[in-house]
Design a protein around this motif. Structure first.
Motif, short mmCIF file in Angstrom:
data_model
loop_
_atom_site.label_atom_id
_atom_site.label_comp_id
_atom_site.label_asym_id
_atom_site.label_seq_id
_atom_site.Cartn_x
_atom_site.Cartn_y
_atom_site.Cartn_z
N TRP A 174 32.53 54.38 68.70
CA TRP A 174 32.95 53.26 67.80
C TRP A 174 33.90 53.60 66.51
O TRP A 174 34.14 54.48 66.18
N PHE A 184 35.86 53.65 63.17
CA PHE A 184 35.36 54.05 61.74
C PHE A 184 36.34 53.02 60.89
O PHE A 184 37.32 53.78 60.33
N SER A 232 29.07 60.05 58.38
CA SER A 232 29.27 58.90 59.24
C SER A 232 30.32 58.82 59.93
O SER A 232 30.28 58.16 61.22
N LYS A 233 31.39 59.43 59.77
CA LYS A 233 32.69 59.21 60.54
C LYS A 233 32.48 59.84 61.74
O LYS A 233 32.91 59.29 62.92
N ARG A 234 31.68 61.06 61.99
CA ARG A 234 31.46 61.91 62.98
C ARG A 234 30.66 61.04 63.97
O ARG A 234 30.77 60.94 65.14
N HIS A 281 30.20 57.84 64.12
CA HIS A 281 30.91 56.87 64.80
C HIS A 281 31.83 57.04 65.90
O HIS A 281 31.76 56.67 67.23
N GLU A 282 32.65 58.22 65.84
CA GLU A 282 33.49 58.81 66.75
C GLU A 282 32.54 59.22 67.80
O GLU A 282 33.07 59.11 69.31
N ASP A 317 25.62 55.62 61.99
CA ASP A 317 25.02 56.60 61.19
C ASP A 317 23.91 56.55 60.86
O ASP A 317 23.44 57.15 59.88
N TYR A 374 37.05 51.71 58.13
CA TYR A 374 36.85 51.63 56.75
C TYR A 374 37.90 52.35 55.82
O TYR A 374 37.87 53.33 55.41
#
Length: 209
Positions: free
Chosen positions: A115, A117, A106-108, A110-111, A192, A119
């Motif tokens: 965007w 991350f 999910s983090k990857r 977004h980046e 994601d 959270y």
């Protein structure tokens, strides 16, 4: 008595809404069940605030039933660590449907799209421990797939893990496919969710019709 606990809108027209509705109905089939959720008219971005609100609402509801015997408490997603700790201390059995997202993926994603991350409870180790403690304290952790089971195990949310697919509510009547139709996407657009790859695929396929 059983308790169904979630910060989601039970029965809303979302994935979480459908799952919570079906889970609540399943728990009701086992006996008297009280649903506990938050005040959605006053939303809070703080997951720990939701946990405290739910625990307060649960305790207030149980006071209406002074002769209740602890039964099954089923939790759905979100942060409910304080609530789970209280339930376990008061002899409730706790099952918990886990939000089994792969945080690194999910983090990857977004980046990749630029965007943020945003959270902190997922990236700060101390906040993550506080956020996920309820999953680890539950008697049974429920996930929808083997991929989800591997994810929560890898992230340390261990314990007894059971795979129960979310399922789907099929319509009673399905119209036949028309002779001409347009393809579209209906769903969430978070980074994601894979929409970027769907658009890439459509461009590569380059259908003319």
């Amino acid at each position: 008595m059983n308790a169904y606990i979630t910060a989601d809108r039970i029965g809303s027209n979302t994935g979480g809404g459908v799952v919570t509705f079906n889970e609540l109905e399943a728990l009701k089939s086992l006996g008297e069940t009280v649903p506990i959720t938050v005040n959605h008219a006053i939303p809070s971005p703080d997951p720990f605030h939701e946990d405290r609100e739910i625990l307060w609402r649960l305790q207030r509801e149980l006071k209406k039933h002074p002769d209740h015997q602890p039964g099954i408490s089923h939790c759905y997603a979100g942060c409910l660590s304080e609530t789970v700790r209280w339930l376990k201390a008061n002899n409730w059995k706790v099952t918990y449907t886990c939000a089994a997202h792969d945080i690194e993926v999910s983090k990857r994603e977004h980046e990749k799209l630029g965007w943020p991350f945003a959270y902190p409870h997922l990236v700060d180790p101390e906040l993550w421990k506080r956020y996920s403690q309820g999953y680890m304290d539950a008697d049974v952790l429920i996930v929808p797939s083997s991929v989800s089971a591997n994810t929560v195990t890898r992230q340390g949310r261990v314990g007894k893990v059971e795979i129960i697919p979310h399922g789907v509510n099929l319509p009673e009547k399905i119209a036949p496919l028309p002779s001409f139709f347009k393809v579209g996407y209906l769903g969430a657009i978070g980074p994601d969710k894979g929409l970027f790859y769907l658009l890439q695929a459509w461009k590569k396929l380059n259908y003319k019709d």
